[in-house]
Enzyme design. Structure first.
Site, PDB file in Angstrom:
ATOM      1  N   HIS A   1       1.558  24.129   6.466  1.00  0.00           N
ATOM      2  CA  HIS A   1       1.046  23.259   5.628  1.00  0.00           C
ATOM      3  C   HIS A   1      -0.513  23.520   5.933  1.00  0.00           C
ATOM      4  O   HIS A   1      -0.981  24.606   5.555  1.00  0.00           O
ATOM      5  CB  HIS A   1       1.408  21.625   6.003  1.00  0.00           C
ATOM      6  CG  HIS A   1       1.182  20.946   4.647  1.00  0.00           C
ATOM      7  ND1 HIS A   1       0.750  21.217   3.459  1.00  0.00           N
ATOM      8  CD2 HIS A   1       1.166  19.570   4.820  1.00  0.00           C
ATOM      9  CE1 HIS A   1       0.346  20.068   2.685  1.00  0.00           C
ATOM     10  NE2 HIS A   1       0.888  19.075   3.421  1.00  0.00           N
TER      11      HIS A   1
ATOM     12  N   HIS B   1       4.689  29.910  -0.896  1.00  0.00           N
ATOM     13  CA  HIS B   1       4.695  28.549  -1.153  1.00  0.00           C
ATOM     14  C   HIS B   1       5.771  28.021  -1.705  1.00  0.00           C
ATOM     15  O   HIS B   1       6.599  28.652  -2.036  1.00  0.00           O
ATOM     16  CB  HIS B   1       3.718  28.397  -2.468  1.00  0.00           C
ATOM     17  CG  HIS B   1       3.197  26.804  -2.488  1.00  0.00           C
ATOM     18  ND1 HIS B   1       4.085  25.827  -3.188  1.00  0.00           N
ATOM     19  CD2 HIS B   1       2.076  26.447  -1.975  1.00  0.00           C
ATOM     20  CE1 HIS B   1       3.462  24.809  -3.062  1.00  0.00           C
ATOM     21  NE2 HIS B   1       2.195  25.030  -2.431  1.00  0.00           N
TER      22      HIS B   1
ATOM     23  N   ASP C   1      -4.920  28.531   0.611  1.00  0.00           N
ATOM     24  CA  ASP C   1      -5.572  28.729   1.931  1.00  0.00           C
ATOM     25  C   ASP C   1      -6.162  29.910   2.046  1.00  0.00           C
ATOM     26  O   ASP C   1      -6.881  30.271   2.756  1.00  0.00           O
ATOM     27  CB  ASP C   1      -4.660  28.364   3.096  1.00  0.00           C
ATOM     28  CG  ASP C   1      -4.089  27.003   2.902  1.00  0.00           C
ATOM     29  OD1 ASP C   1      -5.252  26.076   2.782  1.00  0.00           O
ATOM     30  OD2 ASP C   1      -3.050  26.463   3.273  1.00  0.00           O
TER      31      ASP C   1
HETATM   32  N1  ACO Z   1       4.798  35.729   5.584  1.00  0.00           N
HETATM   33  C1  ACO Z   1       5.626  36.682   5.642  1.00  0.00           C
HETATM   34  N2  ACO Z   1       7.123  36.205   5.269  1.00  0.00           N
HETATM   35  C2  ACO Z   1       7.347  35.170   4.323  1.00  0.00           C
HETATM   36  C3  ACO Z   1       5.838  34.386   4.061  1.00  0.00           C
HETATM   37  C4  ACO Z   1       4.735  34.861   4.639  1.00  0.00           C
HETATM   38  N3  ACO Z   1       3.558  33.998   4.769  1.00  0.00           N
HETATM   39  N4  ACO Z   1       6.428  33.141   3.403  1.00  0.00           N
HETATM   40  C5  ACO Z   1       7.699  33.479   3.115  1.00  0.00           C
HETATM   41  N5  ACO Z   1       8.217  34.627   3.761  1.00  0.00           N
HETATM   42  C6  ACO Z   1       9.351  34.997   3.747  1.00  0.00           C
HETATM   43  C7  ACO Z   1      10.277  34.246   4.682  1.00  0.00           C
HETATM   44  O1  ACO Z   1      10.430  35.023   6.035  1.00  0.00           O
HETATM   45  C8  ACO Z   1      11.759  34.229   4.042  1.00  0.00           C
HETATM   46  O2  ACO Z   1      12.259  35.717   4.307  1.00  0.00           O
HETATM   47  P1  ACO Z   1      13.717  35.781   4.643  1.00  0.00           P
HETATM   48  O3  ACO Z   1      14.453  35.284   3.574  1.00  0.00           O
HETATM   49  O4  ACO Z   1      13.897  37.213   4.982  1.00  0.00           O
HETATM   50  O5  ACO Z   1      13.923  34.956   5.787  1.00  0.00           O
HETATM   51  C9  ACO Z   1      11.429  34.031   2.722  1.00  0.00           C
HETATM   52  O6  ACO Z   1      10.167  34.468   2.432  1.00  0.00           O
HETATM   53  C10 ACO Z   1      11.484  32.817   2.266  1.00  0.00           C
HETATM   54  O7  ACO Z   1      10.361  32.082   2.928  1.00  0.00           O
HETATM   55  P2  ACO Z   1      10.657  30.479   3.558  1.00  0.00           P
HETATM   56  O8  ACO Z   1       9.782  30.146   4.723  1.00  0.00           O
HETATM   57  O9  ACO Z   1      11.935  30.089   3.725  1.00  0.00           O
HETATM   58  O10 ACO Z   1      10.242  29.824   2.117  1.00  0.00           O
HETATM   59  P3  ACO Z   1       9.627  28.377   1.899  1.00  0.00           P
HETATM   60  O11 ACO Z   1       9.552  28.028   0.407  1.00  0.00           O
HETATM   61  O12 ACO Z   1      10.358  27.479   2.611  1.00  0.00           O
HETATM   62  O13 ACO Z   1       8.237  28.446   2.615  1.00  0.00           O
HETATM   63  C11 ACO Z   1       5.981  28.607   3.458  1.00  0.00           C
HETATM   64  C12 ACO Z   1       6.923  28.176   2.115  1.00  0.00           C
HETATM   65  C13 ACO Z   1       6.295  27.632   4.418  1.00  0.00           C
HETATM   66  C14 ACO Z   1       4.448  28.021   2.553  1.00  0.00           C
HETATM   67  C15 ACO Z   1       6.103  29.945   3.598  1.00  0.00           C
HETATM   68  O14 ACO Z   1       5.735  30.788   2.425  1.00  0.00           O
HETATM   69  C16 ACO Z   1       5.023  30.176   4.610  1.00  0.00           C
HETATM   70  O15 ACO Z   1       5.291  30.022   5.840  1.00  0.00           O
HETATM   71  N6  ACO Z   1       3.828  30.673   4.322  1.00  0.00           N
HETATM   72  C17 ACO Z   1       2.518  30.824   5.504  1.00  0.00           C
HETATM   73  C18 ACO Z   1       2.019  29.487   5.854  1.00  0.00           C
HETATM   74  C19 ACO Z   1       1.230  29.271   4.523  1.00  0.00           C
HETATM   75  O16 ACO Z   1       0.459  29.847   4.062  1.00  0.00           O
HETATM   76  N7  ACO Z   1       1.305  27.673   4.323  1.00  0.00           N
HETATM   77  C20 ACO Z   1       0.287  27.009   3.208  1.00  0.00           C
HETATM   78  C21 ACO Z   1       1.172  26.375   2.049  1.00  0.00           C
HETATM   79  S1  ACO Z   1       0.154  25.805   0.859  1.00  0.00           S
HETATM   80  C22 ACO Z   1      -0.892  24.702   1.405  1.00  0.00           C
HETATM   81  O17 ACO Z   1      -0.431  23.878   2.193  1.00  0.00           O
HETATM   82  C23 ACO Z   1      -2.078  24.453   0.702  1.00  0.00           C
END
Ligand code: ACO
Length: 382
Positions: A228, A267, A318
């Site tokens: 987050h 996201h 971010d």
């Molecule tokens: N880097 C690499 N792989 C990613 C990323 C990433 N940033 N984001 C998603 N993926 C991949 C996951 O590994 C997953 O792959 P898989 O299906 O092969 O296992 C797939 O995409 C789905 O990802 P989830 O994490 O299940 O998707 P979710 O919707 O739950 O996640 C999240 C959203 C938590 C923001 C995720 O994209 C992430 O961890 N991003 C990095 C952290 C980040 O930037 N957070 C800021 C959020 S915005 C804010 O707070 C302003």
């Protein structure tokens, strides 16, 4: 219960109405009380957006002046808050520092009866508490960074608006207009985003009829995590690791082979790009030009194009805000506390909305633990 009935992470679950903001992933848009966030960022001071989130309408000139006057009255760091921060080790994470400071402010607020039955507070009390926190947070965040750098506290200046004063208290010098403008835009973009993890945490706490400060403290805890708010800090760690645009490809090859998450991308709601990114990217571009740092632009563009082309996952807010805060001169550890200073407006708007039409938030779970068993030798009383 069927597996499909379990909504892990509450993904896709609509839990309530809100009139505070609308996120539309189909059109990549975000509205605060009906206004596109891009229009607000281009035209409004952060104070007006705080007013909008709390009251539902943009302020008149007179209402804005009143809010500004009240914000100025509550700016200075209270002695007991400073004393509490000073008790913390210098290497405490600033998110823990801010969380502690908010807790001290809450414990020192003797408005209301003090009975747990009145903890939720009246709408007037909660608005007053919201303004007080919003006004106090910049001095807490600024003091934290200065303390870690071994610098003296800088007192607030009554002749400066919110964003200019925030930068003044952090750096002890007046920031250029272009920097104040970019910072003001970032504050507006971070202010609100419907039922994200920290806001939902605040609403869960509020739903028990607990107090506004407890809800904000809980929200800060949720925001700290790198999935987050902590991602803006993490983006800078990643950029420092990569170093320069030339190193993006080998760095990314290895990071993806190790299945690392690339912070600042992806996201839960937006799958085709975060509505706030273009506005923050434009603000970052003005800072890159102002500080003459084309290397930042190159690294930013290279990592974005490589990651998007390989994974089809787009930057979130971010990603541009991390390097923007770095260029302004904030320490990397201060980035997520800046998010708090902004998001406290959205959190408190939601806390007031939750209080106004409350239902205890208490979901169900599907049990998958041990079958029923008994303590050996236990004989129930006859
Ligand atoms: N880097 C690499 N792989 C990613 C990323 C990433 N940033 N984001 C998603 N993926 C991949 C996951 O590994 C997953 O792959 P898989 O299906 O092969 O296992 C797939 O995409 C789905 O990802 P989830 O994490 O299940 O998707 P979710 O919707 O739950 O996640 C999240 C959203 C938590 C923001 C995720 O994209 C992430 O961890 N991003 C990095 C952290 C980040 O930037 N957070 C800021 C959020 S915005 C804010 O707070 C302003």
């Amino acid at each position: 219960m069927a597996e499909a009935d379990i909504k892990k992470g509450l993904a896709g679950v609509v839990v309530d109405y809100t009139a505070v903001s609308k996120v539309n992933p189909e059109t990549n848009s975000l509205l605060y009380r009906g206004y596109p966030v891009q229009e607000l960022a281009a035209t409004q001071p952060f104070e007006a957006v705080a007013y909008l989130l709390w009251h539902g309408e943009l302020p008149t000139d007179e209402q804005l002046a009143e809010l500004r006057a009240e914000e100025r009255r509550h700016r200075a760091l209270a002695d007991n808050v400073r004393a509490a921060i000073d008790l913390l080790p210098l290497d405490a994470h600033p998110m823990d520092e801010v969380r502690t400071a908010v807790s001290v402010i809450g414990a020192s607020d003797n408005s209301g009866s003090g009975s747990v039955l009145d903890a939720a507070g009246s709408p007037e009390e909660n608005l007053e508490r919201s303004i007080r926190l919003y006004a106090a947070l910049p001095s807490i965040v600024a003091y934290g960074q200065r303390r870690r750098r071994g610098q003296e506290i800088v007192e607030p200046r009554d002749d400066l608006d919110y964003s200019a004063n925030f930068l003044w208290m952090t750096f002890g010098e007046e920031a250029d207009e272009v920097v104040v403008d970019a910072f003001n835009r970032s504050m507006i973009l971070y202010a609100e985003h419907s039922f994200n993890a920290s806001t939902f945490t605040a609403r869960v706490i509020t739903s028990t009829l607990s107090d506004l400060y407890s809800a904000v403290v809980g929200a800060i805890g949720a925001l700290k995590g790198p999935l987050h708010g902590g991602a803006n800090e993490a983006v800078l760690h990643i950029m420092s690791e990569i170093g320069s645009a030339d190193n993006v490809v080998p760095w990314l090859d290895q990071a993806l082979a190790e299945k690392r998450k690339i912070m600042g991308f992806g996201h839960r709601v937006y799958k085709r790009g975060d509505s706030r990114v273009p506005t923050m990217k434009a603000a970052l571009d003005t800072l890159i030009e102002h500080y003459d740092r084309p290397d930042v632009a190159e690294l930013y563009a290279k990592l974005e194009s490589e990651f998007v082309s390989r994974k089809g996952i787009y930057p979130n807010l971010d990603y541009p805000s991390g390097p923007a805060y770095n260029l302004i001169g904030f320490d990397t550890l201060t980035f997520t506390p800046l998010f708090i200073a902004s998001r406290v407006t959205g959190w408190t708007a939601h806390i007031m909305e939750q209080t106004a039409s409350n239902a205890l938030i208490r979901p169900l779970s599907a049990y998958n633990g041990a079958d029923e068993r008994h303590i050996e030798g236990y004989v129930p009383d006859a």
